[in-house]
Design a protein around this motif. Structure first.
Motif, PDB file in Angstrom:
ATOM      1  N   THR A 135       0.725  -1.016  -0.052  1.00  0.00           N
ATOM      2  CA  THR A 135      -0.169   0.113   0.169  1.00  0.00           C
ATOM      3  C   THR A 135       0.883   1.294  -0.062  1.00  0.00           C
ATOM      4  OG1 THR A 135      -0.175  -0.059   2.429  1.00  0.00           O
ATOM      5  CG2 THR A 135      -1.807  -1.115   1.155  1.00  0.00           C
ATOM      6  N   GLU A 136       2.195   0.913   0.165  1.00  0.00           N
ATOM      7  CA  GLU A 136       3.078   2.287   0.218  1.00  0.00           C
ATOM      8  C   GLU A 136       3.461   2.837  -1.114  1.00  0.00           C
ATOM      9  OE1 GLU A 136       6.307   2.297   3.348  1.00  0.00           O
ATOM     10  OE2 GLU A 136       5.532   0.401   3.695  1.00  0.00           O
ATOM     11  N   SER A 137       4.254   3.742  -1.322  1.00  0.00           N
ATOM     12  CA  SER A 137       4.381   4.487  -2.795  1.00  0.00           C
ATOM     13  C   SER A 137       5.479   3.675  -3.523  1.00  0.00           C
ATOM     14  CB  SER A 137       5.069   5.880  -2.406  1.00  0.00           C
ATOM     15  OG  SER A 137       6.452   5.734  -1.964  1.00  0.00           O
ATOM     16  N   ALA A 138       5.111   3.797  -4.850  1.00  0.00           N
ATOM     17  CA  ALA A 138       5.688   3.133  -5.823  1.00  0.00           C
ATOM     18  C   ALA A 138       7.414   3.877  -5.714  1.00  0.00           C
ATOM     19  CB  ALA A 138       5.218   3.427  -7.436  1.00  0.00           C
ATOM     20  N   LYS A 139       7.374   5.062  -5.550  1.00  0.00           N
ATOM     21  CA  LYS A 139       8.670   5.518  -5.362  1.00  0.00           C
ATOM     22  C   LYS A 139       9.628   4.725  -4.321  1.00  0.00           C
ATOM     23  CE  LYS A 139      11.456   9.838  -4.352  1.00  0.00           C
ATOM     24  NZ  LYS A 139      11.422  11.172  -3.736  1.00  0.00           N
ATOM     25  N   LYS A 140       9.224   4.694  -3.190  1.00  0.00           N
ATOM     26  CA  LYS A 140       9.813   3.762  -2.379  1.00  0.00           C
ATOM     27  C   LYS A 140      10.143   2.299  -2.742  1.00  0.00           C
ATOM     28  CE  LYS A 140      10.122   2.561   2.725  1.00  0.00           C
ATOM     29  NZ  LYS A 140      10.369   1.348   2.512  1.00  0.00           N
ATOM     30  N   MET A 141       9.195   2.071  -3.431  1.00  0.00           N
ATOM     31  CA  MET A 141       9.363   0.354  -3.832  1.00  0.00           C
ATOM     32  C   MET A 141      10.553   0.611  -5.110  1.00  0.00           C
ATOM     33  SD  MET A 141       5.602  -0.797  -4.781  1.00  0.00           S
ATOM     34  CE  MET A 141       4.542  -0.958  -3.529  1.00  0.00           C
ATOM     35  N   ILE A 142      10.819   1.605  -5.903  1.00  0.00           N
ATOM     36  CA  ILE A 142      11.804   1.561  -7.011  1.00  0.00           C
ATOM     37  C   ILE A 142      13.200   1.819  -6.168  1.00  0.00           C
ATOM     38  CG2 ILE A 142      12.579   2.542  -8.975  1.00  0.00           C
ATOM     39  CD1 ILE A 142       9.381   2.814  -9.501  1.00  0.00           C
ATOM     40  N   ILE A 143      13.075   2.888  -5.325  1.00  0.00           N
ATOM     41  CA  ILE A 143      14.661   3.336  -4.913  1.00  0.00           C
ATOM     42  C   ILE A 143      14.883   2.965  -3.387  1.00  0.00           C
ATOM     43  CG2 ILE A 143      14.320   5.053  -6.750  1.00  0.00           C
ATOM     44  CD1 ILE A 143      14.016   7.222  -4.969  1.00  0.00           C
TER      45      ILE A 143
ATOM     46  N   SER B 217      18.483   3.968  -1.715  1.00  0.00           N
ATOM     47  CA  SER B 217      18.456   5.276  -1.201  1.00  0.00           C
ATOM     48  C   SER B 217      18.193   5.302   0.374  1.00  0.00           C
ATOM     49  CB  SER B 217      17.332   6.076  -1.908  1.00  0.00           C
ATOM     50  OG  SER B 217      17.372   7.319  -1.214  1.00  0.00           O
ATOM     51  N   SER B 218      19.366   5.573   1.297  1.00  0.00           N
ATOM     52  CA  SER B 218      19.062   5.542   2.463  1.00  0.00           C
ATOM     53  C   SER B 218      18.016   6.377   3.076  1.00  0.00           C
ATOM     54  CB  SER B 218      20.442   5.615   3.188  1.00  0.00           C
ATOM     55  OG  SER B 218      21.020   7.080   3.027  1.00  0.00           O
ATOM     56  N   ALA B 219      18.114   7.555   2.360  1.00  0.00           N
ATOM     57  CA  ALA B 219      17.022   8.539   2.724  1.00  0.00           C
ATOM     58  C   ALA B 219      15.497   7.995   2.587  1.00  0.00           C
ATOM     59  CB  ALA B 219      17.112   9.922   2.034  1.00  0.00           C
TER      60      ALA B 219
END
Length: 204
Positions: A187-195, A199-201
């Protein structure tokens, strides 16, 4: 995973749409119940009714997934391909592989290893598959960001969640400091899934 299959299809549809142009060579899909992977350059027929995902929906009561064996196969094949030098004939036409991204759709309910009757491994052996792939890349002189592994979590199985959180937070303790794993609920963002895995941030 059968109970989560509508969400699996929806997440896969969204993620492949975002990533469809990222790899000019196409992408590969592995199903634990499908044998050989399929390689595609487009998404046609993957998520349609009675399409590829429907045809490979897991059967109820199938039991835990052999995730260590499956991930070892996937990572081994991907790393081997990425490190292989192009042949002389194809050198001019081939593109150098600059990195490998693996997205694992799972509820974390994997087969558990036993050693003398006791469960072993922080992630039921899955950490061994990741460590092996990392060692091959390190020996080849690649950088940490060459490989990223994103576990996309479905459901709320307590042990499954614990395993993935260990991989997310502690895998670097056995990979020479390479933190290349992220865990994201579907359910979280696709951006987080991809990077998230590189990306530690975003991972944090």
């Amino acid at each position: 995973m059968d109970e989560h299959w509508p969400d699996v299809k929806c997440t896969g549809d969204a993620l492949t749409y975002v990533l469809k142009d990222a790899d000019p060579d196409g992408f590969e899909i592995y199903m634990t119940n499908a044998g050989e992977p399929i390689k595609r350059k487009d998404r046609k027929g993957l998520f349609d009714k009675y399409g590829y995902f429907d045809n490979h929906r897991p059967r109820p009561g199938l039991g835990p997934c052999p995730m260590e064996a499956v991930l070892s196969q996937v990572l081994g094949a991907a790393v081997k391909k990425a490190l292989a030098p192009p042949s002389t004939f194809h050198r001019m036409m081939s593109r150098k592989i600059h990195g490998v991204s693996v997205y694992v759709f799972t509820n974390g309910v994997w087969e558990s290893q036993r050693s003398h009757g006791v469960f072993s491994g922080e992630a039921s052996g899955v950490e061994k598959a990741i460590k092996s792939a990392v060692e091959r890349l390190q020996n080849a002189g690649e950088f940490r960001t060459f490989l990223s592994i994103q576990f996309i979590r479905f459901g709320e199985d307590p042990e499954g969640r614990r395993r993935m959180e260990w991989l997310d937070d502690d895998i670097e303790t056995i990979t020479g400091g390479w933190d290349i794993v992220d865990t994201t609920h579907h359910t979280e963002s696709a951006k987080k899934m991809i990077i998230g895995a590189i990306s530690s941030a975003v991972d944090g």
